[in-house]
Write an enzyme that holds these catalytic residues in place. Structure first.
Site, short mmCIF file in Angstrom:
data_model
loop_
_atom_site.label_atom_id
_atom_site.label_comp_id
_atom_site.label_asym_id
_atom_site.label_seq_id
_atom_site.Cartn_x
_atom_site.Cartn_y
_atom_site.Cartn_z
CG ASP A 1 -2.28 0.63 0.96
OD1 ASP A 1 -2.30 1.88 1.05
OD2 ASP A 1 -3.28 -0.05 0.68
CG ASP A 2 0.27 6.02 1.06
OD1 ASP A 2 1.29 6.36 0.45
OD2 ASP A 2 -0.58 6.84 1.47
CE LYS B 1 -6.21 0.60 -1.14
NZ LYS B 1 -5.97 0.19 0.24
CD1 TRP B 2 -7.07 5.77 -9.07
CD2 TRP B 2 -6.02 4.89 -10.83
NE1 TRP B 2 -6.91 6.76 -9.99
CE2 TRP B 2 -6.26 6.25 -11.09
CE3 TRP B 2 -5.37 4.13 -11.80
CZ2 TRP B 2 -5.89 6.86 -12.29
CZ3 TRP B 2 -5.01 4.74 -12.99
CH2 TRP B 2 -5.25 6.10 -13.22
CG ASP B 3 -6.51 5.59 -1.99
OD1 ASP B 3 -7.69 5.98 -2.00
OD2 ASP B 3 -5.91 5.27 -0.96
CG ASN C 1 -6.87 8.89 0.03
OD1 ASN C 1 -7.79 8.32 0.57
ND2 ASN C 1 -5.79 8.26 -0.39
CB CYS D 1 -9.30 2.58 -3.23
SG CYS D 1 -9.09 3.11 -1.52
CG ASP E 1 -10.28 4.03 4.34
OD1 ASP E 1 -10.02 3.17 3.48
OD2 ASP E 1 -9.81 5.18 4.31
C1 DGJ Z 1 -7.03 5.35 1.84
C2 DGJ Z 1 -7.38 3.93 1.54
O1 DGJ Z 1 -8.75 3.74 1.60
C3 DGJ Z 1 -6.63 3.03 2.50
O2 DGJ Z 1 -6.99 1.69 2.30
C4 DGJ Z 1 -5.14 3.23 2.29
O3 DGJ Z 1 -4.80 2.81 1.01
C5 DGJ Z 1 -4.79 4.70 2.48
N1 DGJ Z 1 -5.63 5.56 1.68
C6 DGJ Z 1 -3.35 4.94 2.14
O4 DGJ Z 1 -3.02 6.26 2.21
#
Ligand code: DGJ
Length: 745
Positions: free
Chosen positions: A373-374, A483-485, A487, A533, A555
């Site tokens: 992940d990140d 996993k394309w986030d 935020n 995501c 989350d």
């Molecule tokens: C938000 C995602 O929903 C989480 O699962 C994780 O990937 C974090 N971002 C990482 O910054």
């Protein structure tokens, strides 16, 4: 007047498109035209009325093949306050001629005229089950092509519009819907989904009453707060004064979902004459799409369907349709690999040694895919820096990603990686080099959320940068999954590199570029799989699902909270795309709640299973439990994620109990999950009467977890499991059980 009727019947195995066309040339001929689409258990019909408007005639259960649908006649003026134009249910109404209800299309012409009245020009079949209709303004050169198609299996319609400016000057589109739907006059209950970060997928149900209910996102993206889906159940208790509740397995339901990942809006109107109309498309808030001469704007697709088996029937139709027609590998997307992801265990503290050690533990459980992940890139120590700099962090991975990927592959798993391509931290090389690349209004503050800004993906240079780095990442590394986030949502959505009158195109071009990057990447790297995501479930819709194989619903991975979220999610989307991780207990969000590993596993096994716990803290017993349940999951996964879902007992509304069942398409297998929150007053778990089985077939019971009360047979007919039912031995706090029924030959 005697009319010459020419009938063209396009017979298809399951669905039909029937056009009743009249001899051209007759002035009144067009008023008798009826267009009919049949598929699954649904019929949709509309026609041209005497004014030339396209008018809805019927949407509901399938009519007989030889039944005729009476021609369209516009409704009269009700009073001097309600024009015929407002009263007549149009398929796609322009804002003009005294339209007081929601328009599908509203435009401003260069000379200031804002009156738009769309009349029918012609219809053209565009395929076995699809149809295009051309509408035009009564005097100006604005053309609208309405596209219709119906799925012969599910009866789900796909509708969108293409708006073309053939005027000599630009026009500004202020509001553009994909479609308008009109339901038969009745009393109804509306269901829709709302939420917040870590609290998505709340099902809301309310009677549809006079006025308008708006479900929308103004955020530049789909949003956690509302999801572009609706269902409208006919209220059978019309004559009672009691509360209106939608029925899960009975009654008529109309439903729809919008395929758009930008700002969107769906309105549900109950007009002054008791008509119920649903309009959906681009969100008109801050919209203003300038269309130059010769240009056209295509709307998203609005899907709509009908079920006479309640909300359960509606979601089963929608799931089948999504799997067969929407997902990248439709009609047969493979079940999702069981993943391990260390985000909740390590957060940003990733390293080659730490990830490799975790990968060894994950592999020992029978996990198929390991996802980092990140934290692996740029100067990413926490969420203050690094977004935009997509090079491998050399302190954490001095030898690059290859050794970790090789290790993961040698353990029999494939490798996935987290990215957040559309974002940038001000503390990044990218931002220092290109501060003009972010959405902003010059001279105004740039509001940060999670210390990050949104890159303006509508710009071609930004688009090129994002596609370029992703392409290189996938070319240089053996990566099976992204996993394309995403935020944060938009603020200050300025785009000052284009002329002022084109700046609001950002609402459309951003999303189109997102889709086109995803399409290009999939084409260049056909084996890549992608998760959508957005800090959980902030970007889940039928638009993104055309390009992504799965989504991250929330989350919030608390196994009890997830029960109701997964239940809500299932109204609109199938378990196939619903990633569900097993994480640590006590859970970080509801931090004094402790649940057993088997409860957590069973909660997540209702969807596409993942493990997100810190395996460094697991005991040998935990490993043994998870390994056993992952093996069980693999053996029934196809039924769980691709079967027909029955929400046998909903966890909503503070229910102490819940149960969900999926039945394979061939009815050879059923899998049931049951959960109890806390036993009160010694009550038994409610009798479980299964659904969807073959009554005459024999089914053998197999336990995944838990047991039934004594006396339950090991094998019985479908009729027995459905009518007599079984009594689980499930008591206590946060307890779970799961079993399978396998048809005996
Ligand atoms: C938000 C995602 O929903 C989480 O699962 C994780 O990937 C974090 N971002 C990482 O910054």
């Amino acid at each position: 007047m005697k009319l010459t009727v020419r009938m063209r019947l396009f017979s298809i195995l399951f669905g039909t498109l029937l056009l009743v066309l009249l001899a051209p040339g007759s002035s009144s001929a067009r008023t008798e035209q009826v267009f009919r689409l049949d598929g699954g258990n649904a019929t949709y019909a509309f026609g041209v009325n005497e004014r030339g408007e396209l008018q809805t005639l019927y949407w509901g259960g399938r009519l007989g093949p030889h039944d005729s649908v009476p021609a369209a006649h516009s409704l009269p003026e009700w009073a001097s306050f309600d024009s015929p134009n407002t009263n007549t249910p149009q398929e796609y109404a322009g804002w003009g001629a005294g339209l007081f209800t929601e328009p599908a299309l509203k435009v401003t012409f260069a000379d200031g005229n804002r009156d738009l009245v769309l009349h029918f020009v012609r219809a053209t079949p565009s395929g076995a089950q699809s149809l295009e209709l051309l509408l035009k303004d009564i005097s100006r050169e604005i053309y609208v092509t309405l596209h219709y198609s119906i799925d012969p299996e599910s009866g789900i319609l796909a509708r969108f519009a293409s708006i073309e400016n053939r005027q000599k000057q630009p026009v500004v589109i202020e509001q553009a819907a994909a479609a308008q739907w009109t339901l038969p006059p009745a009393r109804y209950t509306l269901s829709y989904l709302t939420g917040r970060w870590a609290g998505e997928w709340t099902v809301n149900q309310e009677p549809i009453q006079g006025g308008e209910r708006v479900i929308e996102s103004r955020r530049g993206t789909t949003g956690h707060q509302a999801n572009p889906w609706f269902a409208i159940s006919r209220d059978d208790s019309q004559n009672t004064a009691g509360p209106i509740t939608a029925d899960e397995e009975h009654g008529e339901v109309w439903f729809g979902a919008l395929a758009w990942s930008g700002s969107w809006r769906i309105t549900v109107e109950h007009s002054q004459l008791d008509a119920v109309r649903v309009t959906g498309g681009f969100n008109p808030f801050d919209f203003g799409y300038e269309l130059k001469p010769g240009e056209h704007l295509e709307t998203p697709v609005f899907y709509g369907g009908y079920s006479d088996h309640g909300l359960g029937g509606a979601s089963r139709l929608l799931h089948r349709f999504e799997i067969a027609h929407i997902l990248p590998h439709a009609p047969d997307p493979k079940p999702r690999p069981v993943i391990y992801n260390s985000w909740e265990a390590t957060e940003f503290n990733v390293s080659e040694a730490g990830q490799e050690a975790m990968a060894e533990k994950a592999a020992s459980l029978g996990v198929d895919r390991f996802v980092m992940d990140d934290g692996w890139f740029g100067q990413r120590k926490d969420d203050h820096a690094g977004l935009g700099d997509w090079y491998v962090n050399s302190e954490k991975f001095p030898r690059g990603l290859k050794p970790l990927i090789d290790k993961v592959r040698s353990l029999g798993m494939d490798f996935g990686l987290w990215v957040e391509p559309e974002m940038v931290n001000p503390d990044s090389d990218l931002y220092r080099k290109h501060p003009d690349w972010v959405l902003n209004f010059p001279g105004r503050p740039r509001s940060e959320q999670r210390n990050q800004l949104v890159l303006n993906l509508a710009r071609s240079d930004v688009r090129q940068y994002i596609e370029g780095f992703l392409d290189k990442l996938l070319t240089d590394n053996d990566i099976a999954f992204l996993k394309w986030d995403y935020n944060r949502n938009w603020s200050e959505p300025g785009w000052d590199q284009v002329p002022v009158d084109q700046q609001r195109r950002v609402y459309v071009e951003f999303i189109r570029n997102l889709y086109s990057i995803l399409a290009d990447l999939r084409q260049k790297h056909p084996k890549i799989e992608i998760e959508s995501c957005s800090g959980g479930g902030g970007r889940v819709d039928l638009g993104i699902l055309h390009y992504t194989d799965e989504v991250w619903p929330s989350d919030n991975t608390d196994p009890f909270d997830r029960l109701s979220m997964q239940d809500g999610f299932s109204y609109a989307y199938p378990p196939q795309v619903m990633m569900a991780w097993v994480t640590d207990s006590p859970h970080w969000l509801n931090n004094r709640r402790t649940t057993s590993l088997s409860y957590r596993m069973l909660s997540s096994m209702q969807g596409s299973l993942g493990i997100g716990a810190n395996l460094n803290n697991w005991t040998p017993d935990d490993f043994a439990t998870a390994k056993r349940l992952i093996a069980d999951y693999h053996s029934v996964q196809r039924t769980i994620v691709g079967g027909d879902l029955y929400r046998v007992i909903s966890p909503r509304g503070g229910s102490e109990f819940s149960a969900s069942e999926t039945v394979s398409g061939d009815k050879n297998q059923a899998v049931l999950f049951a959960f109890t929150h806390s036993t009160q007053e010694g009550r038994d778990f409610p009798l479980l009467q299964l659904q969807g089985l073959e009554p005459d077939a024999e089914y053998k019971l197999g336990w995944i977890e838990g047991k039934a009360l004594p006396g339950t047979p090991e094998s019985a007919s479908g009729a027995w499991w459905m009518r007599h039912g079984l009594q689980l031995d499930l008591r206590g706090d946060f307890q779970a059980a799961a079993f399978r029924l396998d048809r005996q030959r």
